[in-house]
Design a protein around this motif. Structure first.
Motif, PDB file in Angstrom:
ATOM      1  N   GLY A   2       0.898  -1.133   0.011  1.00 54.71           N
ATOM      2  CA  GLY A   2       0.022   0.225  -0.004  1.00 54.71           C
ATOM      3  C   GLY A   2       0.873   1.281  -0.114  1.00 54.71           C
ATOM      4  N   ASP A   3       0.285   2.267  -0.404  1.00 56.75           N
ATOM      5  CA  ASP A   3       0.983   3.662  -0.496  1.00 56.75           C
ATOM      6  C   ASP A   3       0.487   4.306   0.456  1.00 56.75           C
ATOM      7  OD1 ASP A   3       1.145   6.356  -1.228  1.00 56.75           O
ATOM      8  OD2 ASP A   3       2.098   5.681  -3.079  1.00 56.75           O
ATOM      9  N   VAL A   4       1.143   4.942   1.625  1.00 58.80           N
ATOM     10  CA  VAL A   4       0.313   5.724   2.575  1.00 58.80           C
ATOM     11  C   VAL A   4      -0.222   7.086   2.140  1.00 58.80           C
ATOM     12  CG1 VAL A   4       1.202   7.013   4.744  1.00 58.80           C
ATOM     13  CG2 VAL A   4       2.064   4.655   4.338  1.00 58.80           C
ATOM     14  N   ASP A   5       0.669   7.748   1.051  1.00 59.91           N
ATOM     15  CA  ASP A   5       0.066   9.086   0.914  1.00 59.91           C
ATOM     16  C   ASP A   5      -1.456   8.799  -0.192  1.00 59.91           C
ATOM     17  OD1 ASP A   5       1.927  10.426   1.985  1.00 59.91           O
ATOM     18  OD2 ASP A   5       3.390  10.082   0.095  1.00 59.91           O
ATOM     19  N   ALA A   6      -1.340   8.095  -0.878  1.00 63.76           N
ATOM     20  CA  ALA A   6      -2.535   7.521  -1.664  1.00 63.76           C
ATOM     21  C   ALA A   6      -3.690   7.438  -0.757  1.00 63.76           C
ATOM     22  CB  ALA A   6      -2.277   6.576  -2.813  1.00 63.76           C
ATOM     23  N   GLY A   7      -3.195   6.588   0.247  1.00 67.86           N
ATOM     24  CA  GLY A   7      -4.188   6.086   1.162  1.00 67.86           C
ATOM     25  C   GLY A   7      -4.787   7.153   2.028  1.00 67.86           C
ATOM     26  N   LYS A   8      -3.952   8.314   2.355  1.00 70.98           N
ATOM     27  CA  LYS A   8      -4.267   9.411   2.955  1.00 70.98           C
ATOM     28  C   LYS A   8      -5.307  10.109   2.193  1.00 70.98           C
ATOM     29  CE  LYS A   8      -2.855  13.526   5.642  1.00 70.98           C
ATOM     30  NZ  LYS A   8      -2.165  13.775   6.743  1.00 70.98           N
ATOM     31  N   GLN A   9      -5.097  10.290   0.876  1.00 71.18           N
ATOM     32  CA  GLN A   9      -6.158  10.936  -0.064  1.00 71.18           C
ATOM     33  C   GLN A   9      -7.181   9.942   0.192  1.00 71.18           C
ATOM     34  OE1 GLN A   9      -5.057  13.811  -1.533  1.00 71.18           O
ATOM     35  NE2 GLN A   9      -2.862  13.306  -0.859  1.00 71.18           N
ATOM     36  N   LYS A  10      -7.543   9.082  -0.100  1.00 70.90           N
ATOM     37  CA  LYS A  10      -8.593   8.187  -0.057  1.00 70.90           C
ATOM     38  C   LYS A  10      -9.487   8.185   1.047  1.00 70.90           C
ATOM     39  CE  LYS A  10     -10.978   5.533  -2.823  1.00 70.90           C
ATOM     40  NZ  LYS A  10     -11.663   6.061  -4.028  1.00 70.90           N
ATOM     41  N   SER A  11      -8.654   8.560   2.382  1.00 76.66           N
ATOM     42  CA  SER A  11      -9.400   8.334   3.600  1.00 76.66           C
ATOM     43  C   SER A  11     -10.405   9.411   4.019  1.00 76.66           C
ATOM     44  CB  SER A  11      -8.364   8.109   4.472  1.00 76.66           C
ATOM     45  OG  SER A  11      -7.784   9.482   4.858  1.00 76.66           O
ATOM     46  N   ALA A  12     -10.503  10.350   2.901  1.00 78.77           N
ATOM     47  CA  ALA A  12     -11.348  11.633   3.391  1.00 78.77           C
ATOM     48  C   ALA A  12     -12.551  11.086   3.626  1.00 78.77           C
ATOM     49  CB  ALA A  12     -11.245  12.533   2.176  1.00 78.77           C
ATOM     50  N   VAL A  13     -13.191  10.032   2.980  1.00 82.44           N
ATOM     51  CA  VAL A  13     -14.601   9.841   3.001  1.00 82.44           C
ATOM     52  C   VAL A  13     -14.639   8.947   4.472  1.00 82.44           C
ATOM     53  CG1 VAL A  13     -14.155   7.664   1.606  1.00 82.44           C
ATOM     54  CG2 VAL A  13     -16.716   8.566   2.144  1.00 82.44           C
ATOM     55  N   GLN A  38      -2.284  -5.976   7.494  1.00 85.85           N
ATOM     56  CA  GLN A  38      -2.900  -7.014   6.865  1.00 85.85           C
ATOM     57  C   GLN A  38      -4.199  -7.485   7.378  1.00 85.85           C
ATOM     58  OE1 GLN A  38      -0.203 -10.562   6.529  1.00 85.85           O
ATOM     59  NE2 GLN A  38       1.528  -8.981   6.664  1.00 85.85           N
ATOM     60  N   TYR A  39      -4.481  -7.003   8.805  1.00 87.71           N
ATOM     61  CA  TYR A  39      -5.814  -7.143   9.341  1.00 87.71           C
ATOM     62  C   TYR A  39      -6.643  -6.160   8.655  1.00 87.71           C
ATOM     63  CZ  TYR A  39      -9.855  -6.894  12.067  1.00 87.71           C
ATOM     64  OH  TYR A  39     -11.152  -7.037  12.593  1.00 87.71           O
ATOM     65  N   LEU A  40      -6.296  -4.909   8.501  1.00 88.96           N
ATOM     66  CA  LEU A  40      -7.060  -4.012   7.830  1.00 88.96           C
ATOM     67  C   LEU A  40      -7.658  -4.386   6.334  1.00 88.96           C
ATOM     68  CD1 LEU A  40      -5.582  -0.709   8.925  1.00 88.96           C
ATOM     69  CD2 LEU A  40      -7.675  -1.563   9.663  1.00 88.96           C
ATOM     70  N   VAL A  41      -6.424  -4.907   5.574  1.00 94.23           N
ATOM     71  CA  VAL A  41      -7.152  -5.533   4.422  1.00 94.23           C
ATOM     72  C   VAL A  41      -8.017  -6.558   4.353  1.00 94.23           C
ATOM     73  CG1 VAL A  41      -5.972  -6.606   2.328  1.00 94.23           C
ATOM     74  CG2 VAL A  41      -4.727  -4.704   3.396  1.00 94.23           C
ATOM     75  N   MET A  42      -7.775  -7.427   5.547  1.00 95.58           N
ATOM     76  CA  MET A  42      -8.631  -8.485   5.267  1.00 95.58           C
ATOM     77  C   MET A  42     -10.232  -8.071   5.551  1.00 95.58           C
ATOM     78  SD  MET A  42      -6.040 -11.215   7.279  1.00 95.58           S
ATOM     79  CE  MET A  42      -7.656 -12.673   7.228  1.00 95.58           C
ATOM     80  N   ALA A  43     -10.269  -7.153   6.757  1.00 92.20           N
ATOM     81  CA  ALA A  43     -11.284  -6.525   7.165  1.00 92.20           C
ATOM     82  C   ALA A  43     -12.282  -5.942   6.148  1.00 92.20           C
ATOM     83  CB  ALA A  43     -11.210  -5.437   8.324  1.00 92.20           C
ATOM     84  N   ILE A  72      -7.672  -0.386  -1.218  1.00 97.09           N
ATOM     85  CA  ILE A  72      -7.456  -1.007   0.242  1.00 97.09           C
ATOM     86  C   ILE A  72      -6.322  -1.241   0.674  1.00 97.09           C
ATOM     87  CG2 ILE A  72      -8.131  -3.545   1.184  1.00 97.09           C
ATOM     88  CD1 ILE A  72     -10.562  -3.624  -0.489  1.00 97.09           C
ATOM     89  N   ALA A  73      -5.480  -1.510  -0.375  1.00 96.40           N
ATOM     90  CA  ALA A  73      -4.068  -1.603   0.276  1.00 96.40           C
ATOM     91  C   ALA A  73      -3.455  -0.319   0.925  1.00 96.40           C
ATOM     92  CB  ALA A  73      -2.890  -2.069  -0.841  1.00 96.40           C
ATOM     93  N   ASN A  74      -3.908   0.883   0.153  1.00 96.79           N
ATOM     94  CA  ASN A  74      -3.420   1.981   0.291  1.00 96.79           C
ATOM     95  C   ASN A  74      -3.888   2.502   1.700  1.00 96.79           C
ATOM     96  OD1 ASN A  74      -2.016   2.052  -2.066  1.00 96.79           O
ATOM     97  ND2 ASN A  74      -3.424   3.335  -3.073  1.00 96.79           N
ATOM     98  N   LEU A  75      -5.378   2.276   1.885  1.00 93.57           N
ATOM     99  CA  LEU A  75      -5.887   2.651   3.049  1.00 93.57           C
ATOM    100  C   LEU A  75      -5.401   1.973   4.523  1.00 93.57           C
ATOM    101  CD1 LEU A  75      -9.581   2.931   1.683  1.00 93.57           C
ATOM    102  CD2 LEU A  75      -8.239   4.995   2.802  1.00 93.57           C
ATOM    103  N   ALA A  76      -5.102   0.672   4.012  1.00 96.36           N
ATOM    104  CA  ALA A  76      -4.550  -0.201   5.157  1.00 96.36           C
ATOM    105  C   ALA A  76      -3.236   0.221   5.555  1.00 96.36           C
ATOM    106  CB  ALA A  76      -4.670  -1.589   4.694  1.00 96.36           C
TER     107      ALA A  76
END
Lengths: 87, 87
Positions: A2-13, A38-43, A72-76
């Motif tokens: 996962g990409d942390v920065d891309a995850g941060k963008q996606k996490s607004a919602v 990995q748990y977050l991805v599975m959830a 999902i990978a980025n958000l996790a």
């Protein structure tokens, strides 16, 4: 991976329920900050695949349905990177 | 309401996967320390009620099946009381 920065963008919602810093203000929602990646991805995949039902699962199913595996990978990665903070 | 001390007693079996201090050493298992108490109750009841399937849900279903509602409340109070710690 996962990409942390891309995850941060996606996490607004997600912040509406899970908090700006991944610590949910609403007690029935889980804190995500510092959770295991990995748990977050599975959830998220379990919600997306309809393997979690009942209670609030319907809300998360709706959210997860719109996510790609890369989202999902980025958000996790993003939430796992945040400092965990309990109440 | 949950009883933290009773929850601590009950948590011996949980520690194998969720860690002595509620921080899972195994990356596919969730950290529980500092998680929201009401969310923990809902999650355990979802496993107990078979509303969470797939992946590792089967393990948790087996664990939750043996828990009474009071056990669940106590465990939730205990883990919510622990200091949250990410990786």
């Amino acid at each position: 991976e996962g990409d942390v920065d891309a995850g941060k963008q996606k996490s607004a919602v997600c912040a509406a329920c899970h908090g700006q810093n991944g610590v949910a203000q609403i007690p029935t929602y889980p804190n995500l900050a510092g959770q295991n990646e990995q748990y977050l991805v599975m959830a998220m995949k379990a919600y997306k695949g309809g393997q979690r039902q009942g209670g609030q699962a319907a809300i998360m199913q709706g959210q997860a349905a719109a996510l790609t595996d890369q989202d999902i990978a980025n958000l996790a990665a993003y939430y796992a990177s945040l400092p965990a903070k309990g109440k």
